[in-house]
Scaffold this motif. Structure first.
Motif, PDB file in Angstrom:
ATOM      1  N   TYR A   1      -3.152 -22.859 -22.856  1.00 44.39           N
ATOM      2  CA  TYR A   1      -2.649 -22.401 -24.154  1.00 44.39           C
ATOM      3  C   TYR A   1      -2.861 -20.901 -24.332  1.00 44.39           C
ATOM      4  CZ  TYR A   1      -1.668 -21.981 -29.076  1.00 44.39           C
ATOM      5  OH  TYR A   1      -1.123 -21.592 -30.273  1.00 44.39           O
ATOM      6  N   ARG A   2      -4.045 -20.425 -24.018  1.00 44.27           N
ATOM      7  CA  ARG A   2      -4.368 -19.002 -24.227  1.00 44.27           C
ATOM      8  C   ARG A   2      -3.461 -18.098 -23.387  1.00 44.27           C
ATOM      9  NH1 ARG A   2      -8.873 -15.735 -25.871  1.00 44.27           N
ATOM     10  NH2 ARG A   2      -8.001 -13.664 -25.839  1.00 44.27           N
TER      11      ARG A   2
ATOM     12  N   SER B   1       0.055 -18.218 -24.832  1.00 40.72           N
ATOM     13  CA  SER B   1       0.068 -17.484 -26.091  1.00 40.72           C
ATOM     14  C   SER B   1       0.032 -15.978 -25.837  1.00 40.72           C
ATOM     15  CB  SER B   1      -1.129 -17.913 -26.935  1.00 40.72           C
ATOM     16  OG  SER B   1      -1.153 -17.218 -28.147  1.00 40.72           O
ATOM     17  N   ASP B   2      -0.832 -15.542 -24.937  1.00 36.77           N
ATOM     18  CA  ASP B   2      -0.910 -14.118 -24.604  1.00 36.77           C
ATOM     19  C   ASP B   2       0.416 -13.606 -24.052  1.00 36.77           C
ATOM     20  OD1 ASP B   2      -3.539 -14.034 -25.432  1.00 36.77           O
ATOM     21  OD2 ASP B   2      -4.391 -13.947 -23.415  1.00 36.77           O
TER      22      ASP B   2
END
Length: 161
Positions: free
Chosen positions: A44-45, A48-49
């Motif tokens: 996810y991170r 998202s980034d």
């Protein structure tokens, strides 16, 4: 390039736009980043980034996984970053003309699926519909798929005389 560089921000905008296009065509829940990354086994991170243009230090394996999930052509991200004048090269999305949850006891009916170059796209559409079925409908769908695959195998085993 550094984080928040215009090229990375533009890449993020294009990825978000692509995810929303996939949501309209394949799985409506993919408009939510969390559901999209979960369905594609992404981090996810990292996703998202990328969509926000917050980082610029990704390895080739990450690019490849993102390109598959977003149904982009292999190497599309690096090509875009090298020459921002081009849009990301995309694989066509499967178009489903009628998609609905089946009624109790009714088989799922999809009137037309425009199959494109990428078999993974078709599998994503099948998965989306499969997840909406009851256990009984899933069992019937499994049996039907096995029959279809056996028919394909049988026909490919026959040699022309």
């Amino acid at each position: 390039m550094v984080a928040n560089d215009p090229a990375w921000v533009r890449l993020g905008d294009l990825l978000q736009s692509r995810r929303k296009s996939l949501a309209r065509a394949v799985n409506a829940d993919w408009r939510f980043r969390r559901r999209f990354v979960d369905d594609h086994l992404l981090d996810y991170r990292t996703t998202s980034d990328l969509e926000r243009g917050d980082r610029d230090n990704y390895d080739a394996r990450t690019y490849a996984r993102i390109e598959r999930a977003y149904m982009l052509k292999e190497g599309a991200i690096e090509s875009f970053l090298a020459s921002e004048t081009e849009a990301l090269e995309e694989q066509p999305i499967v178009e489903v003309s009628e998609s609905r949850a089946p009624l109790a006891g009714e088989e799922l009916a999809v009137e037309r699926v425009a199959v494109t170059q990428d078999f993974e796209v078709v599998l994503a559409a099948v998965r989306s519909q499969y997840e909406q079925m009851t256990d009984e409908e899933r069992d019937a769908a499994r049996r039907q798929m096995i029959e279809i695959l056996n028919e394909i195998d049988d026909s490919s085993d026959q040699t022309p005389s």
